[in-house]
Scaffold this motif. Structure first.
Motif, PDB file in Angstrom:
ATOM      1  N   THR A 123     -85.150   6.565 -10.424  1.00  0.00           N
ATOM      2  CA  THR A 123     -86.066   6.440 -11.562  1.00  0.00           C
ATOM      3  C   THR A 123     -87.337   7.251 -11.312  1.00  0.00           C
ATOM      4  OG1 THR A 123     -85.222   4.239 -12.056  1.00  0.00           O
ATOM      5  CG2 THR A 123     -87.377   4.795 -12.975  1.00  0.00           C
ATOM      6  N   TYR A 124     -87.809   7.179 -10.079  1.00  0.00           N
ATOM      7  CA  TYR A 124     -89.016   7.950  -9.740  1.00  0.00           C
ATOM      8  C   TYR A 124     -88.771   9.444  -9.959  1.00  0.00           C
ATOM      9  CZ  TYR A 124     -92.684  10.246  -7.144  1.00  0.00           C
ATOM     10  OH  TYR A 124     -93.732  11.075  -6.798  1.00  0.00           O
ATOM     11  N   LYS A 162     -86.638  10.882 -11.956  1.00  0.00           N
ATOM     12  CA  LYS A 162     -86.551  11.196 -13.389  1.00  0.00           C
ATOM     13  C   LYS A 162     -87.940  11.199 -14.033  1.00  0.00           C
ATOM     14  CE  LYS A 162     -81.886   9.448 -13.961  1.00  0.00           C
ATOM     15  NZ  LYS A 162     -81.088   8.246 -14.206  1.00  0.00           N
ATOM     16  N   SER A 163     -88.759  10.233 -13.667  1.00  0.00           N
ATOM     17  CA  SER A 163     -90.092  10.158 -14.252  1.00  0.00           C
ATOM     18  C   SER A 163     -90.940  11.330 -13.771  1.00  0.00           C
ATOM     19  CB  SER A 163     -90.772   8.835 -13.891  1.00  0.00           C
ATOM     20  OG  SER A 163     -91.019   8.781 -12.514  1.00  0.00           O
ATOM     21  N   TYR A 164     -90.697  11.783 -12.564  1.00  0.00           N
ATOM     22  CA  TYR A 164     -91.420  12.948 -12.033  1.00  0.00           C
ATOM     23  C   TYR A 164     -91.078  14.160 -12.889  1.00  0.00           C
ATOM     24  CZ  TYR A 164     -93.442  16.055  -8.505  1.00  0.00           C
ATOM     25  OH  TYR A 164     -94.225  16.971  -7.845  1.00  0.00           O
ATOM     26  N   SER A 165     -89.808  14.271 -13.283  1.00  0.00           N
ATOM     27  CA  SER A 165     -89.379  15.388 -14.139  1.00  0.00           C
ATOM     28  C   SER A 165     -90.108  15.343 -15.471  1.00  0.00           C
ATOM     29  CB  SER A 165     -87.874  15.303 -14.412  1.00  0.00           C
ATOM     30  OG  SER A 165     -87.171  15.392 -13.217  1.00  0.00           O
ATOM     31  N   LEU A 166     -90.134  14.149 -16.070  1.00  0.00           N
ATOM     32  CA  LEU A 166     -90.783  14.001 -17.370  1.00  0.00           C
ATOM     33  C   LEU A 166     -92.257  14.354 -17.274  1.00  0.00           C
ATOM     34  CD1 LEU A 166     -89.161  10.635 -18.535  1.00  0.00           C
ATOM     35  CD2 LEU A 166     -88.772  12.907 -19.501  1.00  0.00           C
ATOM     36  N   HIS A 167     -92.866  13.846 -16.205  1.00  0.00           N
ATOM     37  CA  HIS A 167     -94.290  14.073 -16.013  1.00  0.00           C
ATOM     38  C   HIS A 167     -94.587  15.572 -15.853  1.00  0.00           C
ATOM     39  CE1 HIS A 167     -98.369  13.324 -14.723  1.00  0.00           C
ATOM     40  NE2 HIS A 167     -98.168  14.132 -13.704  1.00  0.00           N
ATOM     41  N   GLU A 194     -94.380  17.745 -19.134  1.00  0.00           N
ATOM     42  CA  GLU A 194     -95.253  17.435 -20.268  1.00  0.00           C
ATOM     43  C   GLU A 194     -96.268  18.561 -20.501  1.00  0.00           C
ATOM     44  OE1 GLU A 194     -96.951  13.667 -19.344  1.00  0.00           O
ATOM     45  OE2 GLU A 194     -95.231  12.543 -20.102  1.00  0.00           O
ATOM     46  N   GLU A 223     -80.466  15.778 -12.474  1.00  0.00           N
ATOM     47  CA  GLU A 223     -80.772  14.523 -11.769  1.00  0.00           C
ATOM     48  C   GLU A 223     -79.511  13.905 -11.170  1.00  0.00           C
ATOM     49  OE1 GLU A 223     -83.750  13.094 -11.152  1.00  0.00           O
ATOM     50  OE2 GLU A 223     -84.768  14.801 -12.089  1.00  0.00           O
TER      51      GLU A 223
END
Lengths: 78, 199
Positions: A67-68, A70-75, A78, B20
């Motif tokens: 999850t970390y 994936k969220s790093y990718s989103l962040h 942006e 991912e």
């Protein structure tokens, strides 16, 4: 001259760090050195046993890592 | 050494491109060795879980920021991060208690149940717990080499360089580590070649 193998050579062979020549030398050494062969079998079995000793983290931890990421990718996008 | 259809380098390349799923394969492929490396140092399940996450935070950050440059040697690289984090925590806190169950056994998480019965699984777990104990009891230099070679997958030459000894000394320490574990197993009457029934 025939190269004889040592217990240290056994470890390098079991961990795939030895050359083909060294592997062949070990096989030849088994013909006249039973103790060396016994050591080889013992170490081989022990290393296999060590593979089983390993422990796994919880699925929760693995999920948190993924999850970390994936969220790093989103962040970062942006 | 186990061979995979898709190597670590390829997975890392795909991960860098945003896949991912490739990262998930890497994590699942190596989680056991990395977690074991951490656990054997801190000897505490919950702390090991935290450090595992901390390790991968660094991994994700390094790879995604384009600073990863150890292609083909992913596991030794991650293991070194894990090892250093665990040592740092160990040094800061000096000592952590071992978490035990009411019956005195260690807590071991994430048991991978297979088709085996619970009983046979439990026997194997008991043996594994004993072996982990034997590893912990090894002299520091021997345990260090064993962890670096078997779980962190560093070569003997890399271990020699990292610990400042000759390759023969590193090999000798590994050899004595195995001999010592073997002796302890014999003392406990642990057999290799049939079912494992400790007395």
């Amino acid at each position: 001259m025939i190269k004889t193998s040592t217990p240290n050579d056994i470890l390098r062979i079991l961990y795939n760090e030895a050359t083909e020549e060294e592997k062949q030398a070990l096989t030849s050494s088994f013909l006249f050195d039973e103790l060396l062969e016994e050591t080889y079998e013992t170490f081989k079995e022990l290393l296999e046993q060590l593979d089983l000793v390993g422990m796994n983290p919880s699925q929760k931890t693995v999920d948190a890592i993924l999850t970390y990421s994936k969220s790093y990718s989103l962040h970062s996008t942006e | 050494m186990r061979k995979y259809a898709i190597g670590d380098s390829e997975l890392i390349s795909q991960y860098k491109k945003g896949n991912e799923g490739a990262f998930a394969i890497l994590v699942n492929r190596h989680k056991k060795r990395i977690y074991t490396t951490i656990y054997m140092i801190v000897k505490d399940q919950y702390l090991a879980e935290d450090l595992m996450q901390e390790t991968f935070v660094k991994v994700v950050h390094t790879i995604k920021s384009g600073r990863y440059n150890e292609e083909g040697k992913f596991l030794p690289w991650v293991s070194r991060i894990a090892h250093n984090l665990a040592i740092d925590h160990f040094r800061k806190a000096k000592r952590y208690p071992t978490i035990v169950m009411e019956d005195g056994s260690n807590i071991f998480n994430s048991i991978e149940f297979s088709e085996d019965s619970y009983e046979s699984h439990q026997i194997q777990e008991d043996i594994n717990a004993l072996l982990r104990g034997f590893i912990k009891e090894l002299p520091d230099a021997q345990r260090e080499v064993l962890m670096m070679r078997h779980y962190m997958q560093m070569s003997f030459q890399e271990i020699a360089d990292a610990t400042g000894v000759s390759i023969n000394t590193a090999l000798g320490r590994m050899r004595y580590a195995l001999i010592n574990i073997r002796k302890k197993m014999e003392q406990k009457n642990i057999a290799y070649d049939q079912n494992f029934y400790p007395k």
